[in-house]
Structures are given as C-alpha cells and as structure tokens.
Design a protein around this motif. Sequence first.
Motif, PDB file in Angstrom:
ATOM      1  N   THR A   8      21.571  36.771 -24.252  1.00 23.34           N
ATOM      2  CA  THR A   8      20.949  37.263 -23.699  1.00 23.34           C
ATOM      3  C   THR A   8      21.373  37.878 -22.464  1.00 23.34           C
ATOM      4  OG1 THR A   8      20.439  35.238 -22.354  1.00 23.34           O
ATOM      5  CG2 THR A   8      18.871  36.023 -24.861  1.00 23.34           C
ATOM      6  N   ILE A   9      21.459  39.191 -22.270  1.00 20.18           N
ATOM      7  CA  ILE A   9      21.916  39.867 -20.857  1.00 20.18           C
ATOM      8  C   ILE A   9      20.603  39.969 -19.643  1.00 20.18           C
ATOM      9  CG2 ILE A   9      23.765  41.667 -20.563  1.00 20.18           C
ATOM     10  CD1 ILE A   9      24.521  41.345 -23.056  1.00 20.18           C
ATOM     11  N   GLY A  10      21.189  40.231 -19.135  1.00 20.56           N
ATOM     12  CA  GLY A  10      20.794  40.758 -17.685  1.00 20.56           C
ATOM     13  C   GLY A  10      21.206  40.438 -16.045  1.00 20.56           C
ATOM     14  N   LEU A  11      20.956  41.983 -16.032  1.00 20.87           N
ATOM     15  CA  LEU A  11      21.675  42.444 -14.595  1.00 20.87           C
ATOM     16  C   LEU A  11      20.652  43.078 -13.786  1.00 20.87           C
ATOM     17  CD1 LEU A  11      23.384  43.880 -17.476  1.00 20.87           C
ATOM     18  CD2 LEU A  11      24.684  44.020 -15.491  1.00 20.87           C
ATOM     19  N   ASN A  12      20.940  42.108 -12.479  1.00 22.08           N
ATOM     20  CA  ASN A  12      20.341  42.487 -11.339  1.00 22.08           C
ATOM     21  C   ASN A  12      21.219  43.644 -10.335  1.00 22.08           C
ATOM     22  OD1 ASN A  12      18.287  41.073 -11.851  1.00 22.08           O
ATOM     23  ND2 ASN A  12      17.909  40.046 -10.328  1.00 22.08           N
ATOM     24  N   ALA A  13      22.658  43.819 -11.003  1.00 24.31           N
ATOM     25  CA  ALA A  13      22.694  44.797 -10.520  1.00 24.31           C
ATOM     26  C   ALA A  13      24.001  45.411 -11.124  1.00 24.31           C
ATOM     27  CB  ALA A  13      23.644  44.250  -8.672  1.00 24.31           C
ATOM     28  N   VAL A  14      25.224  46.162 -10.305  1.00 23.78           N
ATOM     29  CA  VAL A  14      25.959  46.336 -11.295  1.00 23.78           C
ATOM     30  C   VAL A  14      27.195  46.219 -10.249  1.00 23.78           C
ATOM     31  CG1 VAL A  14      25.327  48.159 -13.440  1.00 23.78           C
ATOM     32  CG2 VAL A  14      25.975  48.883 -10.585  1.00 23.78           C
ATOM     33  N   ASP A  15      28.299  46.950 -10.086  1.00 27.28           N
ATOM     34  CA  ASP A  15      30.111  46.916  -9.890  1.00 27.28           C
ATOM     35  C   ASP A  15      29.649  48.210  -9.209  1.00 27.28           C
ATOM     36  OD1 ASP A  15      31.949  47.112  -7.781  1.00 27.28           O
ATOM     37  OD2 ASP A  15      33.660  45.369  -9.443  1.00 27.28           O
ATOM     38  N   PRO A  16      29.563  48.716  -7.870  1.00 29.05           N
ATOM     39  CA  PRO A  16      29.736  49.548  -6.754  1.00 29.05           C
ATOM     40  C   PRO A  16      31.441  50.594  -6.937  1.00 29.05           C
ATOM     41  CG  PRO A  16      29.572  48.515  -5.120  1.00 29.05           C
ATOM     42  CD  PRO A  16      29.122  47.543  -6.149  1.00 29.05           C
ATOM     43  N   ASN A  17      31.854  49.603  -7.879  1.00 25.24           N
ATOM     44  CA  ASN A  17      34.289  49.919  -7.072  1.00 25.24           C
ATOM     45  C   ASN A  17      33.691  51.100  -8.832  1.00 25.24           C
ATOM     46  OD1 ASN A  17      34.912  48.784  -5.275  1.00 25.24           O
ATOM     47  ND2 ASN A  17      34.519  47.116  -6.121  1.00 25.24           N
ATOM     48  N   HIS A  18      32.872  50.469  -9.675  1.00 17.21           N
ATOM     49  CA  HIS A  18      33.296  51.093 -11.078  1.00 17.21           C
ATOM     50  C   HIS A  18      31.935  52.795 -10.827  1.00 17.21           C
ATOM     51  CE1 HIS A  18      33.794  52.031 -15.082  1.00 17.21           C
ATOM     52  NE2 HIS A  18      32.460  52.113 -15.835  1.00 17.21           N
ATOM     53  N   TYR A  19      30.892  51.846 -10.468  1.00 12.19           N
ATOM     54  CA  TYR A  19      29.570  53.385 -11.072  1.00 12.19           C
ATOM     55  C   TYR A  19      30.194  53.906  -9.586  1.00 12.19           C
ATOM     56  CZ  TYR A  19      28.440  50.324 -14.532  1.00 12.19           C
ATOM     57  OH  TYR A  19      27.984  50.070 -15.898  1.00 12.19           O
ATOM     58  N   GLY A  20      30.545  54.221  -9.166  1.00 10.99           N
ATOM     59  CA  GLY A  20      30.893  55.756  -7.566  1.00 10.99           C
ATOM     60  C   GLY A  20      30.001  55.362  -6.862  1.00 10.99           C
ATOM     61  N   GLY A  21      29.892  53.995  -6.002  1.00 13.33           N
ATOM     62  CA  GLY A  21      29.653  53.490  -5.061  1.00 13.33           C
ATOM     63  C   GLY A  21      27.960  53.006  -5.065  1.00 13.33           C
ATOM     64  N   TRP A  22      27.285  53.244  -6.525  1.00 13.10           N
ATOM     65  CA  TRP A  22      26.417  52.229  -6.693  1.00 13.10           C
ATOM     66  C   TRP A  22      26.364  51.366  -6.912  1.00 13.10           C
ATOM     67  CZ3 TRP A  22      24.171  52.158 -12.602  1.00 13.10           C
ATOM     68  CH2 TRP A  22      22.938  52.492 -12.426  1.00 13.10           C
ATOM     69  N   SER A  23      25.005  51.021  -6.360  1.00 12.22           N
ATOM     70  CA  SER A  23      24.919  49.101  -6.886  1.00 12.22           C
ATOM     71  C   SER A  23      23.480  48.954  -8.685  1.00 12.22           C
ATOM     72  CB  SER A  23      24.869  47.911  -5.530  1.00 12.22           C
ATOM     73  OG  SER A  23      23.490  48.247  -4.962  1.00 12.22           O
ATOM     74  N   GLY A  24      23.085  50.061  -8.722  1.00 10.14           N
ATOM     75  CA  GLY A  24      22.205  49.794  -9.447  1.00 10.14           C
ATOM     76  C   GLY A  24      20.812  48.610  -8.953  1.00 10.14           C
ATOM     77  N   LYS A  25      20.751  48.424  -7.823  1.00 12.99           N
ATOM     78  CA  LYS A  25      19.616  47.209  -7.698  1.00 12.99           C
ATOM     79  C   LYS A  25      18.231  47.072  -8.273  1.00 12.99           C
ATOM     80  CE  LYS A  25      17.843  44.677  -3.482  1.00 12.99           C
ATOM     81  NZ  LYS A  25      17.467  44.722  -2.661  1.00 12.99           N
ATOM     82  N   LEU A  26      18.183  45.724  -8.961  1.00 10.32           N
ATOM     83  CA  LEU A  26      16.978  45.667  -9.871  1.00 10.32           C
ATOM     84  C   LEU A  26      16.483  44.171  -9.217  1.00 10.32           C
ATOM     85  CD1 LEU A  26      17.465  47.597 -13.350  1.00 10.32           C
ATOM     86  CD2 LEU A  26      16.241  47.756 -12.113  1.00 10.32           C
ATOM     87  N   ASN A  27      15.409  44.216 -10.103  1.00 12.32           N
ATOM     88  CA  ASN A  27      14.387  42.782  -9.835  1.00 12.32           C
ATOM     89  C   ASN A  27      14.148  42.114 -10.286  1.00 12.32           C
ATOM     90  OD1 ASN A  27      13.107  41.994  -6.885  1.00 12.32           O
ATOM     91  ND2 ASN A  27      12.130  41.474  -8.981  1.00 12.32           N
ATOM     92  N   ALA A  28      14.046  42.191 -11.576  1.00 12.95           N
ATOM     93  CA  ALA A  28      13.488  41.055 -12.600  1.00 12.95           C
ATOM     94  C   ALA A  28      14.761  41.030 -14.352  1.00 12.95           C
ATOM     95  CB  ALA A  28      12.376  40.985 -12.915  1.00 12.95           C
ATOM     96  N   CYS A  29      15.356  41.499 -13.680  1.00 14.12           N
ATOM     97  CA  CYS A  29      16.291  41.258 -15.487  1.00 14.12           C
ATOM     98  C   CYS A  29      17.083  39.990 -15.616  1.00 14.12           C
ATOM     99  CB  CYS A  29      17.646  42.836 -15.232  1.00 14.12           C
ATOM    100  SG  CYS A  29      16.791  44.437 -15.026  1.00 14.12           S
ATOM    101  N   GLU A  30      17.878  39.533 -14.660  1.00 16.87           N
ATOM    102  CA  GLU A  30      17.948  37.784 -14.787  1.00 16.87           C
ATOM    103  C   GLU A  30      16.586  37.634 -14.947  1.00 16.87           C
ATOM    104  OE1 GLU A  30      19.987  36.316 -11.701  1.00 16.87           O
ATOM    105  OE2 GLU A  30      21.846  37.763 -11.546  1.00 16.87           O
ATOM    106  N   ALA A  31      15.215  37.302 -14.545  1.00 20.53           N
ATOM    107  CA  ALA A  31      14.436  36.868 -14.854  1.00 20.53           C
ATOM    108  C   ALA A  31      14.536  36.971 -16.219  1.00 20.53           C
ATOM    109  CB  ALA A  31      13.312  37.015 -13.594  1.00 20.53           C
ATOM    110  N   ASP A  32      14.342  38.145 -16.747  1.00 17.42           N
ATOM    111  CA  ASP A  32      14.104  38.629 -18.624  1.00 17.42           C
ATOM    112  C   ASP A  32      14.645  37.800 -19.724  1.00 17.42           C
ATOM    113  OD1 ASP A  32      11.909  40.573 -17.880  1.00 17.42           O
ATOM    114  OD2 ASP A  32      13.826  42.304 -17.879  1.00 17.42           O
ATOM    115  N   ALA A  33      16.398  37.681 -18.878  1.00 13.96           N
ATOM    116  CA  ALA A  33      17.232  37.418 -19.867  1.00 13.96           C
ATOM    117  C   ALA A  33      16.925  35.423 -20.357  1.00 13.96           C
ATOM    118  CB  ALA A  33      18.466  37.388 -19.309  1.00 13.96           C
ATOM    119  N   GLU A  34      16.919  34.702 -18.706  1.00  8.76           N
ATOM    120  CA  GLU A  34      16.083  33.560 -18.576  1.00  8.76           C
ATOM    121  C   GLU A  34      15.294  33.296 -19.747  1.00  8.76           C
ATOM    122  OE1 GLU A  34      15.981  32.833 -13.963  1.00  8.76           O
ATOM    123  OE2 GLU A  34      18.050  32.983 -13.945  1.00  8.76           O
ATOM    124  N   ASP A  35      13.993  34.447 -19.359  1.00  7.69           N
ATOM    125  CA  ASP A  35      13.027  33.629 -20.077  1.00  7.69           C
ATOM    126  C   ASP A  35      13.063  34.109 -22.070  1.00  7.69           C
ATOM    127  OD1 ASP A  35      11.260  33.291 -17.551  1.00  7.69           O
ATOM    128  OD2 ASP A  35      10.206  35.415 -17.921  1.00  7.69           O
TER     129      ASP A  35
END
Length: 278
Positions: A8-35
């Motif tokens: 079960t995988i959930g990411l509320n952010a990604v590493d900006p060092n790989h994504y050209g400075g973009w952190s991809g902030k989200l709110n509820a993906c970890e909660a999805d994975a936990e549920d």
Amino acid sequence: MAKGLALTIGLNAVDPNHYGGWSGKLNACEADAEDMTAIARSREFICSPLLTKAATRAHVVDGIKKAAHDLKAGDIFMLSYSGHGGQVPDRSSDEPDGQDETWCLYDGQLIDDELYALFGQFAAGVRILVFSDSCHSGTVTKMAYFTGTTAARATADEGGQVRYRAMPVDAALRTYRANKAFYDGLQQGKTPKDSQPDPKASVLLISGCQDNQLSQDGAFNGLFTSQLLQVWKDSLFRGNYRTFHRNIVRRMPPDQTPNLFMVGAPDPAFLKQKPFTI
C-alpha cells in the motif's frame, strides 16, 4: 490455504531534488494508504505500507518482486497507489499519444511499461488487485490544477485552486530533461506492450478516473478512496468486484469516473468474488 500480500503506497510529497524543484505536495495520500492497509489487514492480508519518503522506486519494485516470488496459484496480491500521475516520452512505441504514464514515487517515476513487466513475473493462477487513486491521463497536456464541475468538493491550495493528483506539465518536462538518460534507459530493450505476452496472472485494476480525467485530492482522503470506503462500509458490502466498482461510480461526479479493466489471464471467478477475498 491461499495467501494474501498487500503493498500500500501513499505519497504526500516527492523529492524536489529529482523533480526539478517540484515537491508535489498533496494532503490525503498517506491517509489513503493507511485506510487501504486497514482494509487489507481486516481481510487477513500481510501488509507492507510505504509512505512518502519510504515509497522509493527501489522499495516499490522490490515489494512487487518479492510478492511475485512468494505467491503461487490461488494466492492474491493487492497493490494500491495514491499520489501524482506523471508522463515521460514513450520510447517503446506502444502509446498512441507518444507518452508513457507513470506513478510519481519519492525519488523517481515508475513507468507503466515497468509495472506491466513486473506483473509478468507472477505465476499463473495468482490474482493481482490494483487500486490507483491518481491521474492516469494519456496526454501531457493535462494540468495539475483543473477547474471542473466538482471544484467545491476537492481540496483547494492557498490560492483557492482545486488540487488534483497530476504532475504539472512544466515539472514533467524539467524532470524528464534532467534525467533523460535514466528514463530512456528504463525503456531500452522493452518491446511494446501489445507485442508482449500478457501476464500469466490475472490483473484487475480499479482506477480513480479514466485516462482523460484527473483524480481529486481531499481533506481526509482522495475523492475516489473516500467513496470506496463508503461503499465498503467496514466489510458490510456484499457484492462482487463489478458491483463494487459500479457503486463507487454512482457516488462520483461526471468528470471523475473510476475505471475497471483486466489484463493477463482471464479469470471470471475473480470478478465474481467479494472484494479483498483471499
């Protein structure tokens, strides 16, 4: 006795060092994975959750490979993903729009060709159940923020815009150009999916939206996952996978329609089971 494994995988952010400075902030993906983990454990799956920084390419690929090694005919593997969908140029000539869809893992994208090849490592007779609460658009023109008919129901950012789980076009371009050799190398030697043998296992996907749509983030869960939980009702749901999918769709807005399809070995009995049955 059949065995059930879940990743079960959930990411509320990604590493900006790989994504050209973009952190991809989200709110509820970890909660999805936990549920999704809670559902799987209630059905006696052995679960391996991967949240944000732990959801690396290596950990996800290794988790899928381990399941392929450990499971035999009659067993089931559940794979759920909540996070951003992205794109890279198609180098294996199997996508009509010239773009391969991806899951945006913490330190790099996992390409759909890779996922398809990983499913090919499972033994015949294994059931693979996949949930993806992410954008799976087939074109790079999709925007990370989209004003649709359901704007009031989605999480808004600080500027009042609705937040969707799609990698922005400019971030996708920067990420690919900065890592071109890496992503092109992942596709080298891979034949187009339509010329590969289908996986010997039976793969059932219920996705958060159609290829040309976006999946909404939310305050407590993604919109798709929140409706899945409402239909499941802590295991009170009594139908099969088709009914499960149909009931989720009925609760969704017209601009986000969850999809259901199968690849691999046909298994009508799989579709007729109650969801999450080992």
